[in-house]
Design a protein around this motif. Sequence first.
Motif, mmCIF file in Angstrom:
data_model
loop_
_atom_site.group_PDB
_atom_site.id
_atom_site.type_symbol
_atom_site.label_atom_id
_atom_site.label_comp_id
_atom_site.label_asym_id
_atom_site.label_seq_id
_atom_site.Cartn_x
_atom_site.Cartn_y
_atom_site.Cartn_z
ATOM 1 N N ILE A 2 0.849 -1.203 0.000
ATOM 2 C CA ILE A 2 0.000 0.000 0.000
ATOM 3 C C ILE A 2 0.879 1.245 0.000
ATOM 4 C CG2 ILE A 2 -1.581 1.377 1.429
ATOM 5 C CD1 ILE A 2 -3.082 -0.744 0.063
ATOM 6 N N GLU A 53 -2.745 5.257 -2.628
ATOM 7 C CA GLU A 53 -3.890 4.347 -2.481
ATOM 8 C C GLU A 53 -4.639 4.569 -1.167
ATOM 9 O OE1 GLU A 53 -1.895 0.708 -5.050
ATOM 10 O OE2 GLU A 53 -1.282 1.063 -2.974
ATOM 11 N N GLY A 83 -6.031 -6.588 -4.738
ATOM 12 C CA GLY A 83 -7.027 -5.550 -4.506
ATOM 13 C C GLY A 83 -8.357 -6.069 -4.008
ATOM 14 N N ALA A 113 -8.052 2.572 2.434
ATOM 15 C CA ALA A 113 -6.981 2.185 1.515
ATOM 16 C C ALA A 113 -7.493 1.097 0.586
ATOM 17 C CB ALA A 113 -5.760 1.686 2.285
ATOM 18 N N ARG A 153 -6.743 -0.801 -3.621
ATOM 19 C CA ARG A 153 -5.886 -0.902 -4.791
ATOM 20 C C ARG A 153 -6.743 -1.231 -6.012
ATOM 21 N NH1 ARG A 153 -2.578 -4.458 -2.887
ATOM 22 N NH2 ARG A 153 -1.071 -2.920 -2.174
ATOM 23 N N LEU A 158 -10.645 2.284 -6.196
ATOM 24 C CA LEU A 158 -10.203 3.487 -5.485
ATOM 25 C C LEU A 158 -10.899 4.725 -6.037
ATOM 26 C CD1 LEU A 158 -8.255 4.639 -3.318
ATOM 27 C CD2 LEU A 158 -6.575 4.940 -5.148
#
Length: 477
Positions: free
Chosen positions: A170, A174, A308, A330, A332, A336
């Motif tokens: 991370i 992100e 993700g 957070a 990915r 996002l």
Amino acid sequence: MHDSSSVGNLAKKLRNELDRYSPGGKLPSSRAIVERFRVSPVTVSRALAQLSAEGLVVTRPGAGVFRAEPSVSAPVGDTSWQEVALSADATTELVPRSVDASGVLATLAAPPSGIIEFNGGYLDPALQPERAMAAALARAGRRPGAWGRPPVDGLQELREWFARGIGGAITAAEVLITAGGQSALTTALRALAPPGAPVLVESPTYPGMLAIARAAGLRPVPVPVDTDGVRPRLLAEAFRATGARVFVCQPLFQNPTGAVLSAERRPEVLRMAREAGAFVIEDDFVRRLVHEDAGPLPRPLSSDDPDGVVVHVCSLTKATSPSFRVSALAARGPVLERLRAIQVVDHFFVPRPLQEAALELVGSPAWPRHLRSVAGELKERRDALSAGLRLRLPEFSVPHIPAGGYNLWLRLPDGVDESAFASAALRAGVAVAPGRPYFAAEPPAGHVRLSFAAVAGVGEITEGVRRLRVACDEVLG
């Protein structure tokens, strides 16, 4: 001296004397009030400000303070039409969006005087880093640009700090800064599930999360947990039966059970979600409320997730103060952008002074000292509560003593109604959280949750357990 009790006492005295003055009449000067009541000028100004906020007095700069003119009462209308308006949508909604906030309000409401608060969800003021937060806020206010508009994703330095804490791959790019964990969970659920969709939840689970799901028109589907976290076989069956694309999980010191998702189950949960094409919302809410004897903690699920699958939520609030509402989302991949869009539309951004204060706080030597102090205090309180329960309430089952978090989850003796017990406890001077709001479906037994973080100390815990014994004797007859 001008603490809140002095201000409150003076405001009460002045309020009681207002009838001496006609509407528009001038009150004595601040200097006269200082001399008469032997209080500081600051206490006087704060008490008068309180009366002004209540609409009882009006302050005119250079002229003095005057009794307010009586307000003209507005006509009483008829709001009964709202019953039809609010229920009309329910005929077309797949899942009605009426919200039961009782489970959340139980942890937010201030208890009456003299009640021991075993139902709180935040640190007692004695455990909060009040001095360090005040210093951080003062320093933050002097930072260049502190009162300007922040980047919508959050301050870069703060995003970097959260990314380092989450670990794995991370990066700051992100991470989104959000206003508290509740807000972050709301954004995540709205982003990942359309109204009417099923969402898998742990059973039992945090009532606030169930309330968020229902407010968004989602259908919570319970998946039981044991002392090693969510049960993988039941999770797989739930994915298969519902087609759900979201599972909300608290892998570390789960609320309310305190369970930690075992090392063996972690990869299973991620694999099952990946195979179902589903997201896991990881609510990592109490990582910073670890107990002194916990040992090394497992890393966040998101740090083991290259694909993700995990949307990670973490917050500073639980370890600081209910008003220090700074948290992070957070994720990915393409999700996002959707999270960012909903966050911006709903909230714009977290106020920059609060973000600057968070940076000042976590970057100060006081921060690690605070975390060490809380770790020791929570262990001491947990041990006092568990020992007191074993001694005075042996008929209550405590299946798990956690090494982190702030509560114990008790199973009531067979035949004891949890609502009756909670009412008896309140009569005995203790507020507890009944277990029913923690279940999305019918609970397997009666439970209560006891928080040991929101009380004043070990002495209050001991007295609280004594009062619970009184309540138990009343219910058991």
